[in-house]
Design an enzyme around this catalytic site. Structure first.
Site, PDB file in Angstrom:
ATOM      1  N   HIS C 121     -36.127 -12.509 -15.531  1.00 24.50           N
ATOM      2  CA  HIS C 121     -36.917 -11.833 -16.566  1.00 24.50           C
ATOM      3  C   HIS C 121     -35.962 -11.448 -17.704  1.00 24.50           C
ATOM      4  CE1 HIS C 121     -39.176  -8.431 -18.344  1.00 24.50           C
ATOM      5  NE2 HIS C 121     -40.249  -8.970 -17.799  1.00 24.50           N
ATOM      6  N   ASP C 201     -32.714  -7.522  -9.036  1.00 26.91           N
ATOM      7  CA  ASP C 201     -33.920  -7.152  -9.762  1.00 26.91           C
ATOM      8  C   ASP C 201     -35.054  -7.061  -8.741  1.00 26.91           C
ATOM      9  OD1 ASP C 201     -36.192  -6.896 -11.236  1.00 26.91           O
ATOM     10  OD2 ASP C 201     -35.719  -8.486 -12.673  1.00 26.91           O
ATOM     11  N   GLN C 204     -40.320  -7.095  -8.902  1.00 25.90           N
ATOM     12  CA  GLN C 204     -41.444  -7.725  -8.211  1.00 25.90           C
ATOM     13  C   GLN C 204     -41.355  -7.539  -6.704  1.00 25.90           C
ATOM     14  OE1 GLN C 204     -44.135  -8.960  -9.642  1.00 25.90           O
ATOM     15  NE2 GLN C 204     -43.341  -8.754 -11.713  1.00 25.90           N
ATOM     16  N   LYS C 227     -45.428  -1.158 -11.663  1.00 24.33           N
ATOM     17  CA  LYS C 227     -45.814  -2.383 -10.958  1.00 24.33           C
ATOM     18  C   LYS C 227     -46.068  -2.128  -9.478  1.00 24.33           C
ATOM     19  CE  LYS C 227     -42.921  -5.278 -13.919  1.00 24.33           C
ATOM     20  NZ  LYS C 227     -43.806  -6.034 -14.804  1.00 24.33           N
ATOM     21  N   CYS C 367     -42.174 -13.047 -20.320  1.00 28.77           N
ATOM     22  CA  CYS C 367     -40.839 -12.490 -20.528  1.00 28.77           C
ATOM     23  C   CYS C 367     -39.787 -13.226 -19.708  1.00 28.77           C
ATOM     24  CB  CYS C 367     -40.798 -10.996 -20.204  1.00 28.77           C
ATOM     25  SG  CYS C 367     -41.732 -10.020 -21.357  1.00 28.77           S
TER      26      CYS C 367
HETATM   27  C1  LIG Z   1     -38.878  -9.601 -12.398  1.00 27.76           C
HETATM   28  C2  LIG Z   1     -39.022  -8.528 -13.420  1.00 27.76           C
HETATM   29  N1  LIG Z   1     -37.930  -7.855 -13.836  1.00 27.76           N
HETATM   30  C3  LIG Z   1     -37.990  -6.875 -14.746  1.00 27.76           C
HETATM   31  C4  LIG Z   1     -39.178  -6.508 -15.320  1.00 27.76           C
HETATM   32  C5  LIG Z   1     -39.174  -5.428 -16.366  1.00 27.76           C
HETATM   33  O1  LIG Z   1     -39.922  -4.324 -16.002  1.00 27.76           O
HETATM   34  P1  LIG Z   1     -40.290  -3.203 -17.096  1.00 27.76           P
HETATM   35  O2  LIG Z   1     -41.006  -3.893 -18.202  1.00 27.76           O
HETATM   36  O3  LIG Z   1     -41.155  -2.259 -16.369  1.00 27.76           O
HETATM   37  O4  LIG Z   1     -39.001  -2.609 -17.545  1.00 27.76           O
HETATM   38  C6  LIG Z   1     -40.348  -7.162 -14.911  1.00 27.76           C
HETATM   39  C7  LIG Z   1     -41.664  -6.774 -15.472  1.00 27.76           C
HETATM   40  O5  LIG Z   1     -42.263  -7.460 -16.257  1.00 27.76           O
HETATM   41  C8  LIG Z   1     -40.266  -8.195 -13.951  1.00 27.76           C
HETATM   42  O6  LIG Z   1     -41.360  -8.852 -13.546  1.00 27.76           O
END
Ligand SMILES: Cc1ncc(COP(=O)(O)O)c(C=O)c1O
Ligand SMILES: Cc1ncc(COP(=O)(O)O)c(C=O)c1O
Lengths: 153, 410, 410, 153
Positions: C121, C201, C204, C227, C367
């Site tokens: 991401h 990370d 998810q 999430k 993203c």
């Molecule tokens: C795999 C992953 N990492 C990081 C993020 C970033 O999360 P946030 O937008 O809550 O900071 C997301 C969310 O879209 C994600 O799916």
């Protein structure tokens, strides 16, 4: 608002049977590449200038039906117009997409069909892509350049 | 005039009992209580609209984006900012850090002065200190007088060097209540250096005093949602769009990018460039409801109510033997955060006994140690008022002070 | 087994209608819906306890501090972290930025490799890119295969240099669902360089799959509240206390300091050193309620439910003419974020038509542009499932795909 | 829990009539300064060592009644004790403040009165300040040093 406002038959027709869609235009005076990374839309626009008018125009790209169909309708509406007039028409289209009334309805030809897109805020950028590329191509040409790339947020 | 009894009915927490007594909440400078309408707006958002904003083509995502962006407009109007210059942060503190990392770190160098004051909250001190070693700018402070005012002679002297590139000052002190003459100070700074940037800490002034960026002549204004009837988890950096546009991004991630490749990235337009990741969506909705609540009453009425409270409170406190009130005594020159000392008693002890009387005050340095040290101590006791406080509660405060003195036999 | 009909009753938003149809919410990878218990916990906090945390001697401040710190313990237990190493941030993105600014920027230099992957991401790409120019480390990416797996030969080759100082990888892809073998990757990285730091990370994986830092052998784990049934405005950086202790502060302000003078500042102990300003207090309370809800069901049951959905969903999608599912097809190797393509149709158009059918899916780059580009397009359509989704909803998805194809006559 | 748990008469008495409170101790072998910036408590502790025992001890400072009274009670409890024994007594006090039972009740003298402070989490640090300064002074002395400063979060 209904889906038919968005996907009018004319729009679907331009999508399925695009006009002036081509990966090249030989010769051309200016080539611009515009992209909308949020949606993944990509557009190439090539323009040949003849006696201060749009002599020929071709687009190619990868994008949603709205963006591709709008580019197709645009090429028909501007072909043969004086450069300044084409720019003015693009401005009329932009205002229409922002819900500020329809000007030059007859000149926009099939472009008028995109009026309903204004009710779908997330799709407005799609409909604008081709017209904004045109404006940029005219501007680029007027500055004596032949190539330009633009990325929208 | 504000009908305080009606206002109180909107705040469910005020019905609470503490140690068997009715709560007298005098800690709003730390955080305010929330009206029912703010809680309802957030619950309604989660129950009917919740989705991630931007980029979504489905109905909920569109509605959530609309709610979030309309909150931005509401907040912008409240402080007369351009919505494109309104960045939602997690709190006021992050807003200062954004400026420190993205503006000060890239714009200042040896010979430049970043001028802050001795009256500031740590949020308006520590971020500048953190980036100073990398850049070597001169970090100076306008001293505070024992009476709780900025020392304007010293201010003039530093400004006269013409080297002040950033001036930052609180519009209202969270400890001594002082309302600073921001507009005049900004004018002097700009007269000495046309390119100087003026940052205003609005964490206390935005909740309590109509605060207008244009009127203050501020380039940036930082404040927090939770002190102005809104939720925790949201703050605001309001700034001049042209300045924000020229600044490099601070936090990186989703939403703030235009294009990402493994080789490099181009950034989104403002304010999105500065909002990396999923933003505080429900919090923005809550903050907008808080602004609507305040606007509904009118900030003039809020301020008038607090002035009225101060007119009773300050003489009442000064009438108690052994009590000294810090900062300006003229209600016209101060906000409703009232720090005081009781001779022979330590704030910690005062706070504990008052709590038993149901009166919630704060004891300590209030995240403004340099200021508190100037008052000649390491801590103060602070009673801070807001639109839901009553004159009866001032009496409760005075009674609690007497009870404390009795307890310790001083 | 999870009783999905009972679960659904806990989520008020799922009763919503969209364009006159019952909402089928398939966008939980972007943000999840919230159970009533989470909304109630936050409302109750605001109605009975709300105060600023730490430093307060009055009853509300003590209770608020207790609620906030107990939320920290709840979250720490959920991922097997040391509570001292649990830092509340505003979202997962801020957690990565904290690591980029405070760890990578101060620990890495020329010759060091920071190894990320092409599957990440933007939150796990852009922060490293932002600090790279200042430090000159080598930013490398493990490529992703067309099948949606990490290219382990390339990974081995980079690791073999012994120069990988930080390895960061998602435990579960938000686009193609891939579950990465984090533990094995971490072991290889450490074998090649004992001092390497492993960042995971969990944005998810924490919501969907029991995620245990010790089991994964992760030094840092980043995730977001929104999430995993929690509110917006809060994220988590869970890390090894010894590493956090050695890191310089990132954001400066109140709460994170030990002593402030105008000359300089000493910092608080962890995790407070990294929590500048008023933290997301109500959000922490809400997140703890979300964790309690998930723990009550059991993460094994949540995962089993999603595997069951995948067992129906993937064959059902593949049976539709013209549909291609991206990423692993074996439910055991993937999570419930399912990206797919329909021949001849653009995701934007698909998303719009599906929305009219009441089916909320996401269209775009999610993203994760470098990943999506590897799939050979600029965008995908993504249906993502969670504990409240049913097999009926898979049928609704398939019906909506057919409706879309009919609409465009492809 | 009631206020009387916190402010026992013995505590108020130490606050009003401090024992061994002095800004100096001549001669002394070790001096430590401890502060609790959150509350604004500041404490100086000076220790003279005689034949491996606490020969004399004096404190001075600025702080709340709990912190000052606790330091006062501490000086009485440790005077004359072997250094290792004083350290052990400080540990007993620390455990008591964390609610882990009362050991060496008789040796703590008036220190026992601070038991009730354990029920007021925000005040525990205040009661510990003097004892932690003592532990630090012993440690500093054992390392052959004469001065040390400590700041708590
Ligand atoms: C795999 C992953 N990492 C990081 C993020 C970033 O999360 P946030 O937008 O809550 O900071 C997301 C969310 O879209 C994600 O799916
Ligand atoms: C004057 C002032 N500035 C800044 C802040 C910091 O606000 P926050 O903790 O919400 O970031 C505060 C709040 O304590 C304040 O009173």
């Amino acid at each position: 608002m209904s889906l038919d406002d968005l996907y009018q038959e004319i729009i679907l027709d331009h999508y399925r049977s695009p006009r002036n869609r081509s990966g090249d235009l030989d010769p051309h005076d200016v080539h611009v590449h515009h992209s909308n990374p949020l949606c993944g839309d990509e557009l190439d626009l090539r323009l040949r200038v003849q006696d201060g008018t749009v002599g020929a125009v071709a687009y190619d790209g990868d994008g949603c039906s709205i963006s591709m169909a709008s580019a197709s309708a645009m090429t028909e509406a501007v072909a043969g117009r004086k450069l300044s007039d084409a720019d003015d028409l693009a401005e009329a289209f932009r205002l229409m997409m922002h819900g500020e009334g329809v000007k030059r309805e007859d000149d926009l030809l099939d472009g008028v069909a995109f009026q309903g897109v204004a009710k779908f805020p997330v799709r407005v950028k799609c409909a604008l892509l081709g017209w904004m590329a045109l404006k940029d191509a005219l501007q680029t040409y007027s500055e004596g350049e032949a190539e330009h790339r633009v990325t929208y947020d | 005039m504000l009908d305080v009894e009606r206002v109180r009915k909107d705040f469910p927490l005020l019905e609470r009992q503490v140690h068997g007594r009715r709560l007298v909440y005098l800690d709003s400078a730390a955080t305010s209580q929330k009206p029912q309408s703010v809680l309802d707006a957030m619950t309604r958002y989660y129950e009917t609209t919740n989705a991630n904003v931007h980029r979504g083509v489905h109905a909920l995502a569109e509605e959530a984006t609309e709610a979030y962006e309309s909150a931005r407009n509401t907040v912008a109007r409240f402080v007369c900012a351009d919505p494109r210059g309104v960045v939602f942060t997690k709190n006021a503190t992050e807003a200062f850090n954004l400026l420190a990392y993205s503006w000060a770190r890239t714009r200042l160098g040896e010979g430049d002065i970043l001028l802050s004051t001795q009256m500031e909250h740590h949020a308006n001190l520590v971020p500048w200190q953190l980036v100073q070693p990398e850049t070597g700018f001169d970090l100076r402070y306008v001293p505070m007088t024992a009476g709780g005012l900025l020392d304007l002679d010293e201010f003039d002297a530093v400004v006269a060097t013409g080297r002040v590139k950033l001036f930052t000052v609180t519009a209202m002190s969270n400890v001594v209540g002082t309302i600073n003459p921001v507009r005049e100070l900004a004018a002097k700074v700009r007269a000495a250096n046309r390119d100087a940037v003026v940052v205003v800490d609005g964490a206390q002034s935005v909740p309590h005093l109509g605060t207008d960026m244009v009127d203050l002549d501020a380039d940036f204004l930082c404040f927090s949602g939770h002190k102005m009837l809104g939720p925790t988890g949201i703050g605001v950096l309001a700034g001049r769009p042209d300045l924000l546009e020229a600044m490099p991004p601070f936090l990186g991630g989703g939403e703030m990018i235009s294009n990402v490749t493994l080789e490099g990235t181009t950034y989104n337009e403002i304010p999105y460039k500065f909002e990396a990741g999923t933003p505080p969506i429900a919090e923005a909705v809550g903050l907008a409801a808080a602004v609507d609540y305040l606007s509904g009453l009118g900030m003039d009425a809020v301020r008038a109510h607090e002035v009225e409270l101060l007119q009773t409170c300050i003489p009442a406190l000064e009438a108690v033997e052994g009590v000294t009130v810090h900062g300006p005594t003229d209600p016209a020159r101060r906000g409703a955060a009232v720090s005081f000392a009781i001779e022979g008693l330590h704030p910690h002890d005062i706070g504990t006994i008052m709590d038993r009387e149901g009166v919630a005050v704060r004891a300590g340095h209030h995240c403004a140690k340099p200021l508190v040290r100037t008052l000649g101590s390491a801590a103060t006791t602070r009673a801070s008022f807001y639109l839901y406080n009553t004159t009866d509660e001032i009496q409760a405060l005075v009674d609690a002070i007497e009870a404390t003195k009795n307890f310790f036999k001083v």
